[in-house]
Write an enzyme that holds these catalytic residues in place. Sequence first.
Site, PDB file in Angstrom:
ATOM      1  CG  HIS A 367      -2.014   0.947   1.246  1.00  0.00           C
ATOM      2  ND1 HIS A 367      -2.471   1.600   0.121  1.00  0.00           N
ATOM      3  CD2 HIS A 367      -2.797   1.402   2.250  1.00  0.00           C
ATOM      4  CE1 HIS A 367      -3.474   2.390   0.435  1.00  0.00           C
ATOM      5  NE2 HIS A 367      -3.682   2.297   1.722  1.00  0.00           N
ATOM      6  CE1 TYR A 498      -7.867   8.714   7.846  1.00  0.00           C
ATOM      7  CE2 TYR A 498      -8.424   6.539   6.989  1.00  0.00           C
ATOM      8  CZ  TYR A 498      -7.741   7.733   6.870  1.00  0.00           C
ATOM      9  OH  TYR A 498      -6.952   7.953   5.776  1.00  0.00           O
ATOM     10  CB  THR A 511      -6.509   9.790   1.408  1.00  0.00           C
ATOM     11  OG1 THR A 511      -5.558   9.418   2.417  1.00  0.00           O
ATOM     12  CG2 THR A 511      -6.619   8.717   0.352  1.00  0.00           C
TER      13      THR A 511
END
Length: 821
Positions: A367, A498, A511
């Site tokens: 990621h 979140y 993001t």
Amino acid sequence: MPKSLNESLASDQPPGSDADKSSLSGIDGTCSQSEREPQAAHGPKRKPGITYAAQDKLPRLPIPELEDTCRKYQAVLKPLQNRREEEDTAAAVQEFLRNEGPELHARLKKYATGKTSYIEQFWYDSYLNFDNSVVLNLNPFFLLEDDPTPARNNQVTRAASLVISALCFVRAVRKEELPPDTLRGTPLCMYQYSRLFGTARIPTENGCQIAQDSGSRHIIVLCKGQFYWFDVLDDNSDIIMTEKDMAVNLQVIVDDAEQTPIQEAAKGALGVLSTENRKTWAGLRDVLTRDEDSNNAECLSIVDSALFVLCLDYTEPKTGAELCGNMLCGTSEVVRGVQIGTCTNRWYDKMQIIVCKNGSAGINFEHTGVDGHTVLRMASDVYTDTILRFAKSINGQAPSLWESTSPDPSKRDPESFGDVSTTPHKLEWDMLPELSTALRFAETRLADLIQQNEFEILEFTGYGKNFITSMGFSPDAFVQMAFQAAYYGLYGRVESTYEPAMTKVFLHGRTEAIRAATLESTEFVKTFWADNSPQRKIDALKKATQKHTALTKECAKALGQDRHLYALYCVWQRAVDEEGAEAASSNGYSSPVEGSSSDLGVSSQGGGSVSPSPPQSPSKPRDGKSTSSSPSHKRPLQHIPSLFADPGYDRLNTTILSTSNCGNPALRQFGFGPSCADGFGMGYIIKDDSISVCISSRHRQTKRFVDSLEAYFAEIKRLLRSVKKGEATGRSRVREIQGEKKASKGKVIKADTQKGVVAADNAGEAVDEDEDVELGGYGFFDAGMLLQALRASQEEKERPSDKAVGNARRAIGRKLRWSEY
């Protein structure tokens, strides 16, 4: 034979280019042509494609105003705090604004000058300095829908189809023929696609690095923990195998892997080492590469430089939850003391396409360099291409997803392929005693990790996006309020939540954090659980969803508070290192900075836990690189700034509900692990007529949470119907016109969309209205009692005890005779 990773990098990158600098590490923040157009630095000059055509026009990520960030920080904390805590936070913020805040903000602006993004380097560091296992902590997964063509729903044919489609995607990216992403006509940053293939996370003693072979042309196939490779592309990035050839290769690999008993193969399943603590794994990589007479270094380089890894599992998970667990962390099954689960059939430092024995398939991805939105595009295009290629086999005029396609490999001149090897080769590792011991310990730690987590899924088919929008709600905000209500119904409190908002409208955007727990959502869940009218509950829901939608829009413009505060924290760390205050970390950090970073921003180890989004707590990332000479300031920066020392900052960044909305009809499920020990990881997909949720936790009543969520979805629909006085099911205009005309003779029969059965028109509503739907063990008839009980519990704590009133105690209940025992 594939070139080693270092050879490939040396030959593919122009000396001194930005691409060369960034290929082995976290991205350097300077804004260069090679970063705006990532493929420009690779290979010969050619006509620019469409993929990166809009990169030069993208704005840079804005740095919010300091006062605005501090105000928003207080606002997002308000639902989580009592009055005293709120006052303490307000005092900490005011002190921060009077002292360190303005100077850190000025330093951040100076640091960001000439860089693609003020947060990008800090972002990479937060991932690359994470020291624990990436399994369940960093890598998310996608579970694809089954292939709609039945002939492909077995392992080999499904895997061959997916690999060919994935290679078509690779080719489109490299030739810059992939149409750019857009959002309502606005182009999005495409940089992440250049980091998707041929990339590996490499652990070192001083944090991880991201290495990439931009000319990679082979894949790795893992089967029963054994490694195989073969070339799939030529030097022009054209595919050199047909789907049938690919299936033959994969079948040969499966047959070969089955020759070795699985217990024996498990003892050499070196992929397990990629699940280790990163420093431990770095030391083991040194063991693999130190002996010049061993071929381990060459094997390791072949794995690192592959386009991606294909994992062929020998199991068939029976349930959706088991499938999700298999895609996220593999299965753990110990037979006669030997681990034979699919957890040994993985390599977590690269993107993996996982295919089970029955053809169920998914993607697990590293990621650091890519977000879910990027991998989702790849997964969607791959899934679409498999369908279109099948259609083309029926009708040659069927459309193609790609602007151009590779020449038919079966009709090419063999000499045109160049130096390639399409025959599968098995990697033979030298199992040194150190490696065998390390593998055993890594496996037991991985098995512990898997056993500590559980997964449950909800595939709610009562309604989806169509129904939600017809009722006037944002689908994402609607589902976020469902999470809030379900959690409050079980635990009677609101926790830090979140959700990532995509900021790819900016150059190298990633993001921003949406904090879904707001004053409006808190008011809604309390109203929902109290004994209120349906109208009042729905009105509260509307206010909460409108607030969430407003927050989402603000965060999509990069005007949230989390990323800005985190960047200020990182700037403070660098300033402390500048001033030589090495002991400052003891004033507020879990572990000291162990060393300074290199020019590429690879900093020393950091502690803490990371969710699928970058770590948001200041105690997690570590970065020691100085950015500029220290100007004069009001007071030394050795002590932690008041805002970051505020307990509210830890409270906000201890994410109990870590959520993410990412998906489309190509996916069945999407998920990740919890971000803290007592948290939930919640990946969800909102489809036209259904909602899919995958929830993970460390055995925190996950099934009960899923049941509560499902009951909430049913109950809120009942409330909406009662308020709306009619069901909005997205009927066509012909039905509306029919309703305006005179009714025909006979009883009208209609479909009950929630139960999937046909019901009489005069009976459907009565059943729904009278139904008592339960949530988490509490019926809605006594929802108000639950809230009263919570309040009474608090009052009970404040009341004097019975002993203070008097020592005499009344005899309550029936006294039993001894003979009755």
